[in-house]
Every structure is written in structure tokens, then in C-alpha cells.
Design an enzyme around this catalytic site. Structure first.
Site: not given
Ligand code: C5P
Length: 284
Positions: A8, A132
Site C-alpha cells: 500500500k 495496518d
């Protein structure tokens, strides 16, 4: 079963304060990119076997192992798999590689064992593993709030955009960056964050308003990263440290052809990738 475990980038990251649990309250917008590790999961006759092609990550503390243990515990199933990971996402680069591996392991195991856990349960396990991880349980781009575990999908069009990623040959400790952060210097959410929340933004707009509250700490510490950021801004018009670094990205508009020259200037430590669209993420 073979899974792609995507990386990401954070196009917006605001730190809103310190929480009673010692973590920081966040508002961050994240996008999966088509840079991925490969996870192979095979059923075996009993036990949890794990292997990864990077020595320093090849141990029982690996987040993917933690994810597998939590999965079997919660599902009430005896562990019976071999998990092998082939690493391509840089380590300590702010691209969420370890968290991604944990989340895709959860998703893969759930599928392999015929979905014993609900999506809500996967989110719950994800947030126990790391801040995350929950983002990678969900498809596509999303806002993460709280410690990072509260995920809201966005309606903005941010898929399929070219991203130039500069990958320095060193890692940065996330814990250290948060420790050095001076909360009094931060400004809270700006208009772009509110626009994204309302679902009325495009990547073309977003790329001119990239924001990361952790960035100043990282740039103060590493001159090379400051040099890379300045170079990207000069050549492409935008550049931002992803998460707590060390990687720095630029969102390229369709008109920009700057990437080849950039790669040379960065001595090949640059790659061209793009933000994923839904279909690419579910195909494997
Ligand atoms: O949750 P995770 O292990 O990924 O976080 C790494 C470190 O980053 C934590 O130990 C903490 O120091 C810091 N962190 C934080 N606030 C967050 C997320 C991470 O302070 N929301």
C-alpha cells in the site's frame, strides 16, 4: 493456494493525537498498489509450517504466523498448513508488507477452510496483529481511522493510477518515527481529508494535496530522502513519504513521461507501478 499479498501507499496521513493506549489516533487514506509478495498455502497432515525467503523474517514472530495461529484458534480448527512467502515488498519501507502478509494469510486460510470466520471476525483478528492489517482485509482503497483498524471504503475514483515508487536501500523504524513526532506542530485534518470522507474527490485532485504528518520527522532524519522528495517534486510535481518511510512515491498523471529519467537519477532504485482496481485484487 497461491495469493498475491499487495503493498500500500498512504496518500493522506494525519495524526490527530495520542491515545490512552500509547498509540496515535489516525486518519489515513490508503491505496493498494500492484507490487506484491507471493504467499503459498498448502494443507498438510498436521502442524503449522512456515518459511519465507528473507532470513531476518523467518521466525515464529512473523505477522503471518501470528495471523495463522489466531485464525486456527478462533476457527477451532487444528493447524494443518504449510505457508511459504516469497518477498518482493521492501522491508521497513512504509508499504505495509508485513501487515499485508498477515491479512492475506487470514483471507487465504478462511477461504481454504470454507469460510469458518465472518468478515467482522477477520477484522477483529487483524487489529490484534497490527495497526495496518485491517486495511488489507478489505478490498481496494479505504480510509483507516482510530489506531488504523476502523476501515471505511471510499467512493472516490483512485484506481488504476500510475505511481512512481522510489525505494531507498534502508529501512525506517515506525515506532521511532512516532516517538520523535511533535504533536504540537500538527494541524489536524484539512479540507482534502473532508472531501475524501464525503466521497467527492479524484486522484487527479488528490495528487496535488498529498499529506503525511510523519514525513517531517523522516526527512529531518535522512538527507537522502529529502533529496529524493525534492527531485520528485521538481520532475513530477508531487512526492510523498509513504507511511513512516523509507519509500517515497509520486502519483503520475497520464501526461507525465518522466519515469525513465527518474530511474537513472535514482540509480535504478525506482519502480513504476499503479494503484489496483477491484478486479485485479480478487484475481490470482
Ligand atoms: O501496530 P503496529 O505494530 O504496526 O505499529 C508499529 C508502531 O507504530 C507501534 O509500536 C507504535 O509505536 C506506532 N504506532 C502508533 N500509532 C498508530 C500505529 C502505530 O503510535 N496508530
Amino acid at each position: 493456494m497461491i495469493l498475491k499479498s499487495f503493498a500500500k501507499i498512504n496518500s493522506l496521513l494525519y495524526v490527530l493525537g495520542k491515545r490512552p493506549d500509547g498509540y496515535h489516533e489516525l486518519f489515513t487514506l490508503m491505496h493498494k498498489i500492484d507490487l506484491f509478495d507471493v504467499i503459498e498455502i498448502k494443507k498438510n497432515s498436521g502442524g503449522l509450517e512456515f518459511g519465507i525467503d528473507v532470513d531476518e523474517l523467518n521466525n515464529q514472530d512473523n505477522l503471518a504466523v501470528r495471523a495463522a495461529r489466531l485464525f486456527f484458534e478462533r476457527a477451532g480448527i487444528k493447524p494443518q498448513v504449510n505457508i511459504e512467502i516469497e518477498k518482493h515488498i521492501p522491508i521497513g519501507g512504509g508499504l505495509g508488507g508485513g501487515s499485508s502478509n498477515a491479512a492475506y494469510t487470514l483471507r487465504g486460510l478462511n477461504e481454504l477452510f470454507d469460510f469458518p470466520l465472518s468478515k467482522g471476525e477477520l477484522f477483529e483478528l487483524a487489529s490484534k496483529i497490527g495497526s495496518d492489517v485491517a486495511f488489507f482485509v478489505e478490498h481496494g482503497s479505504a480510509i483507516a481511522e482510530g489506531r488504523g483498524e476502523t476501515i471505511t471504503k471510499i467512493r472516490c475514483h483512485t484506481d488504476g493510477f500510475k505511481v512512481f515508487l522510489a525505494i531507498p536501500n534502508f529501512s525506517v523504524s515506525t515506532a521511532l518515527v512516532y516517538k520523535r513526532l511533535r504533536l504540537t506542530k500538527l494541524g489536524g485534518l484539512n479540507k482534502m481529508a473532508l472531501t475524501v470522507k464525503e466521497g467527492v474527490c479524484s486522484m487527479d485532485e488528490l495528487k496535488n494535496h498529498l499529506h503525511n504528518d510523519l514525513e517531517s520527522v523522516v526527512l529531518e532524519e535522512f538527507d537522502l530522502l529529502k533529496w529524493i522528495k525534492d527531485l520528485l517534486i521538481e520532475r513530477v510535481g508531487n512526492g510523498l513519504v509513504s507511511g513512516s518511510g523509507s519509500c517515497i512515491f509520486s502519483i503520475l498523471g497520464s501526461e507525465v513521461q518522466a519515469e525513465e529519467g527518474l530511474k537513472e537519477q535514482l540509480e535504478e532504485r525506482g519502480v513504476l507501478c499503479k494503484t489496483l482496481n477491484f478486479a485485479e485484487e480478487i484475481l490470482r
